[in-house]
Design an enzyme around this catalytic site. Structure first.
Site, PDB file in Angstrom:
ATOM      1  N   GLU A   1       0.817  -1.204   0.000  1.00  0.00           N
ATOM      2  CA  GLU A   1       0.000   0.000   0.000  1.00  0.00           C
ATOM      3  C   GLU A   1       0.864   1.274   0.000  1.00  0.00           C
ATOM      4  O   GLU A   1       0.554   2.230  -0.685  1.00  0.00           O
ATOM      5  CB  GLU A   1      -0.916   0.000   1.228  1.00  0.00           C
ATOM      6  CG  GLU A   1      -2.067   0.981   1.080  1.00  0.00           C
ATOM      7  CD  GLU A   1      -3.007   0.944   2.272  1.00  0.00           C
ATOM      8  OE1 GLU A   1      -2.778   0.139   3.194  1.00  0.00           O
ATOM      9  OE2 GLU A   1      -3.963   1.735   2.271  1.00  0.00           O
ATOM     10  N   ASP A   2       1.948   1.255   0.744  1.00  0.00           N
ATOM     11  CA  ASP A   2       2.714   2.487   0.943  1.00  0.00           C
ATOM     12  C   ASP A   2       3.990   2.596   0.107  1.00  0.00           C
ATOM     13  O   ASP A   2       4.611   3.644   0.066  1.00  0.00           O
ATOM     14  CB  ASP A   2       3.096   2.637   2.423  1.00  0.00           C
ATOM     15  CG  ASP A   2       1.852   2.810   3.283  1.00  0.00           C
ATOM     16  OD1 ASP A   2       0.776   3.061   2.712  1.00  0.00           O
ATOM     17  OD2 ASP A   2       1.960   2.677   4.511  1.00  0.00           O
TER      18      ASP A   2
END
Ligand code: MN
Length: 725
Positions: free
Chosen positions: A85-86
């Protein structure tokens, strides 16, 4: 940098130690790899707290070891949960490096985060995605809850807007879900943390009051528990006894709901006794001991050991009057029950012998969702239903009712005797005709109340009806009723079809598909299913249809016979056909397709083996035949009978009867050798109508024929008909 490195090494060592302590089997290399990988991937990220980002995935992994000690795969997934996600790392890479299971959990967590963001969760589609991802792997939900818990614990570092938003989401989505999954401890911690950020004033006031009351409280609990402890020690029962911590948010909710000050709410003391034994009967022994020491309030006794809550919560709840007449709530449970209460599914995982239980519970979830999707044709409907059912199951309100034998059944609120019947057995549901609740006969749509004793009355000849769908609550009842209605309809249609086939066979009738469709539409049915259904239900008189058809067929046959006879006579009367203008010995025959009679313009066609076929000149077959060989056409004529013949028309009506046509044609051709040109009959039972064109010499000839026809039995009307026939 060296300080950092040694700090990270220490974190990793702690993690592996804790993993070994809490899990039955640890793949150390996997955890080291996941930790280092996460450290590297997040090396440029910093938490709002100013700490290096790795602290977050590490903390999430530690929470999992404490709260949901499932397996090392879950720990590795927790360490990697924010990587996709990051950062730029793709899920395929995780799969390659850490295997399919880790990749699927990380992917699930990433997707769930997307679904939960903002108020999106309210949309049905997201619910179903979410649920389907859960049922795929429950470990996704453990990682997500641990993630959220750590974010809530460190929420003080983000700005007030974000604090509010995240807290609201936690209270509305995560806390109820934690409850549904039986994660009791997580639920209250999430609630208290969210409460803190949503209403800091109230939170701090309650926290402060709890603090000042603590000493009093502890002293009272000590006084209360002393005689209990004495008895338990005498019986050599191992236990842990504690003043149960009250959650701030639940105190707050009670103050609001009951509109009472903190002091009155908090007047209720709470004690929890956890037995160090797997034997639940000891809980009842402890219950008995407390009953002997203090006087119980009977209405406040709840036995969740015999009847666990839907999330598997088990405990005995009782309230007694303690010293100074103050009310004290007591919970009694075994160590295992306590773990289940606090940690839900994860606890089951720990108690391996209960593995079948989780599998069963998970299977129930999967089946439930599948059932909803399979029983609805429309996807939107499925989603709507899913949301409704989900809410129903999540914000569970249940009723407990009894069979006549005293067995307990758990049903959703609003359930009716029909739901109950299907809950017992699908056969009982199928034949349910009435119900007695607490001995009194009630309508089948009566909502049941907790404590009701329900008896189902059945009758072998009774079956589910459509109307039940309007009030049943359980998906089991709904799907069983729908299944039966479909099968019933199919059976009725089949029955109707059999009746139809038997009767048509008996009357030796043949219906082409076109015939059948015409009849179906004439009787205003949309399709054959409706038509056969009507036959089976007796709302359509099939005999009437068949008799009409039979009569028509017989009449057609008779008419054919009559006509053939008439044609033979007429052809004989004129002396046969002339081929090329003269009488000939060449074999010839009249074509059946157009049945030419004297007066019709005719033409011959040479056939192989059957001589010359005589057709009318306008015969459709002759015109349309693409294989017609023009060289095979021969000129033919009827012999000239008389000069000055003209065509006249007669309209004749009467009551239809067998042989009528024959009598008419006979009557004409035997009168002065009259030739019939055409003879059209339309019979609309019981009325017969014929249009005849014939060759007459003069009016007197025609009137003679009319007078003759009028004398025929059942003929009611004869008149000269001027129109072109
Ligand atoms: Mn995270």
């Amino acid at each position: 940098m060296t300080t950092d490195n040694s700090k990270y090494e220490k974190m990793l060592t702690t993690l592996i130690e804790e993993a070994k302590k809490n899990l039955s089997k640890v793949d150390e290399a996997l955890l080291i790899k996941a930790f280092n990988y996460s450290l590297e991937a997040h090396k440029d990220d910093i938490r709002a707290s100013g700490e290096p980002y790795i602290v977050h995935p590490y903390s999430v992994a530690m929470i999992i070891l404490e709260e949901f000690p499932v397996d090392d795969i879950t720990i590795a997934s927790a360490l990697l949960h924010d990587v996709v996600e990051d950062t730029d790392i793709k899920i395929d890479f995780i799969k390659k490096e850490f295997g399919k299971e880790v990749a699927e959990i990380v992917d699930g967590v990433t997707k769930i985060s997307g679904i939960f963001r903002g108020q999106e969760i309210n949309k049905a589609e997201n619910y179903s995605k979410f649920l389907l991802s859960i049922v795929k792997d429950i470990r996704v939900i453990f990682v997500k809850f641990a993630d959220r818990l750590h974010n809530m614990r460190t929420l003080e570092f983000v700005n007030p807007d974000k604090q509010r938003r995240i807290s609201l989401e936690t209270l509305e989505v995560y806390a109820p879900l934690a409850h549904r999954f039986g994660l009791g401890r997580i639920k209250w911690e999430l609630e208290d943390l969210a409460f803190k950020y949503l209403n800091r004033e109230a939170y701090e006031e309650i926290a402060r009051k709890l603090q000042t009351k603590r000493k009093d409280r502890e002293a009272y609990i000590k006084k209360f528990t002393a005689p209990i402890i004495e008895e338990l020690d005498k019986l050599n029962i191992k236990y842990e006894i504690s003043g149960r911590p009250k959650h701030l948010y639940s105190i707050y909710l009670k103050m609001i709901k009951r509109n009472k000050p903190f002091e009155e709410i908090y007047d209720l003391f709470a004690v929890r006794i956890i037995i160090d034994s797997d034997n639940p009967t000891i809980c009842y022994t402890v219950y008995g001991i407390i009953n002997l020491i203090y006087s119980p309030i009977p209405s406040r006794f709840k036995d969740y050991i015999a009847i666990p809550k839907v999330n598997n919560y088990q405990s005995i709840h009782m309230t007694v009057y303690g010293p100074e007449g103050r009310r004290v709530e007591v919970q009694i449970r075994t160590r295992k029950m306590h773990e289940v209460a606090e940690k839900g599914f994860a606890a089951h995982w720990k108690y391996k012998e209960n593995r079948t239980n989780i599998d069963k519970e998970l299977e129930n979830w999967v089946n439930w969702i599948r059932e909803i999707f399979e029983n609805t044709t429309n996807k939107d409907d499925a989603r709507k239903e899913l949301i409704e059912n989900f809410k129903l199951n999540l914000y569970q309100n249940e009723v407990f009712v009894y069979t006549p034998k005293g067995d307990l059944k758990r049903l959703p609120v609003g359930s009716t005797p029909v739901d109950f019947a299907f809950e017992i057995h699908s056969k009982i549901g199928h034949h349910c005709i009435g119900a007695k609740v607490n001995g009194k006969i009630v309508p089948l749509d009566t909502p049941l109340k907790t404590g009701d004793q329900v008896e189902i009355l059945t009758s072998k000849n009774h079956h589910p009806n459509k109307n039940w769908l309007n009030f049943v609550k359980t998906s089991k009842a709904k799907s069983e009723i729908r299944k039966w209605l479909n099968a019933e309809e199919q059976e009725i249609i089949q029955k109707g079809k059999e009746i139809w086939e038997r009767k048509t066979k008996k009357l030796k009738l043949n219906f082409s598909n076109e015939d059948l469709m015409r009849i179906i539409h004439t009787h205003k049915y949309d399709n054959s299913r409706q038509f056969f259904k009507a036959i089976a239900q007796g709302s359509l008189n099939v005999d009437e249809i068949l008799t009409a058809k039979k009569t028509k067929e017989e009449k057609d046959k008779q008419n054919d016979l009559d006509f053939n006879k008439f044609a033979d006579i007429a052809r004989g009367e004129v002396g046969g056909i002339l081929i090329d203008g003269k009488k000939s010995s060449i074999l010839y025959d009249y074509a059946k397709c157009c049945n030419p009679i004297p007066g019709d313009p005719v033409i011959g066609y040479i056939t192989i083996g059957e001589g010359i076929k005589i057709h009318r000149k306008n015969c459709v077959n002759l015109i349309n035949l693409s294989s017609i060989d023009p060289s095979k056409l021969v000129a033919v004529q009827w012999p000239e009978t008389d000069s000055n013949l003209f065509v006249a028309g007669i309209l004749i009506r009467g009551n239809d009867r067998p042989g009528l046509v024959r009598d008419i044609s006979h009557s004409i051709v035997t009168y002065r050798n009259t030739n019939i040109r055409t003879f059209n009959i339309s019979s609309n039972s019981p009325i017969f109508e014929g249009k005849i064109s014939l060759y007459v010499q003069n009016l007197e000839h025609l009137n003679g024929i009319i007078e003759r026809l009028k004398k025929i039995k059942e003929v009611t009307f004869v008149e000269r008909f001027e129109n072109e026939l």
